[in-house]
Design an enzyme around this catalytic site. Sequence first.
Site, mmCIF file in Angstrom:
data_model
loop_
_atom_site.group_PDB
_atom_site.id
_atom_site.type_symbol
_atom_site.label_atom_id
_atom_site.label_comp_id
_atom_site.label_asym_id
_atom_site.label_seq_id
_atom_site.Cartn_x
_atom_site.Cartn_y
_atom_site.Cartn_z
ATOM 1 N N ALA A 168 122.289 138.589 14.291
ATOM 2 C CA ALA A 168 123.488 138.696 13.465
ATOM 3 C C ALA A 168 123.161 139.230 12.074
ATOM 4 C CB ALA A 168 124.158 137.328 13.355
ATOM 5 N N GLY A 188 120.154 136.591 17.949
ATOM 6 C CA GLY A 188 121.113 137.054 18.948
ATOM 7 C C GLY A 188 120.547 138.121 19.848
ATOM 8 N N GLU A 209 116.544 131.091 13.936
ATOM 9 C CA GLU A 209 117.712 130.554 13.235
ATOM 10 C C GLU A 209 117.382 129.324 12.385
ATOM 11 O OE1 GLU A 209 119.361 132.644 16.921
ATOM 12 O OE2 GLU A 209 117.628 131.405 16.420
ATOM 13 N N GLU A 241 118.769 136.301 22.503
ATOM 14 C CA GLU A 241 119.773 135.694 23.380
ATOM 15 C C GLU A 241 120.423 136.729 24.281
ATOM 16 O OE1 GLU A 241 121.384 131.894 20.864
ATOM 17 O OE2 GLU A 241 121.763 133.870 20.010
#
Length: 256
Positions: A64, A107, A130, A110
């Site tokens: 992100a 992300g 994160e 992921e």
Amino acid sequence: MADLVETSIDGHVALLRLNRPEARNALSPEVMEELAGELERLDPDPEVRCIVIAGSEKVFAAGADIRSISERSFAEALYHPAAGFWKRLAVVKTPLVAAVSGWALGGGCELALTCDMIVASETAVFGQPEINLGIIPGGGGSQRLARVIGKQRAMELVLTGRRVPAAEAREMGFVNRVVEGDGWLDAALELAGEVAKQPPIAARLAKQAVIAADETTIGAGLEVERRLYELAMATEDRVEGTKAFLEKREPKFKGK
């Protein structure tokens, strides 16, 4: 304006390439919408039997936009497009292959884990950093890592934010193949081509069966597998596959 996700199709394999180089392919709301939209457009297409998701040589996806996270309120986080994005990807029935080179962090990691298989360049680096920002993975990283590499290893990666090179990721079990040099994308397309040669209905059913192993108990998973097997038995491709085997010839699967 250039597409944030570039789509190309060769035979029965579709390639989706993230195209936001100025932001290291960060998963902005716009990128998420284009990627999910393309997957939803291709998923029901009977001619598309496998989909490869790739970035550039230097970065798969860096996660992100940190600046936007720093400015996001709690209320905004509840309604951010990311909440729906991961659910949209999780229901795609077409087999997905991630072609990863360079960074796959947050992300981006992921996104790779959401795919069914991962082919990585030797330069690829994975991680869920994160924790260093005071947050935790929000796109399934903690859950998918724990299921693939086990609780202890997942705890280490999520709690420390440590970055994992491709070779170690393969040893851990969440990368299928590591490719030397610049052949990573060709190798991912080759793997996708192998999948695309299989009977497409059976391939989709097989994907659902394996996912059930992650999401259910062994008893429930066996029930799911049996029902999916029975569906496969009802297809014309099953008849063609068995006949071709007995006649010692290549099968001609039609997805029926």
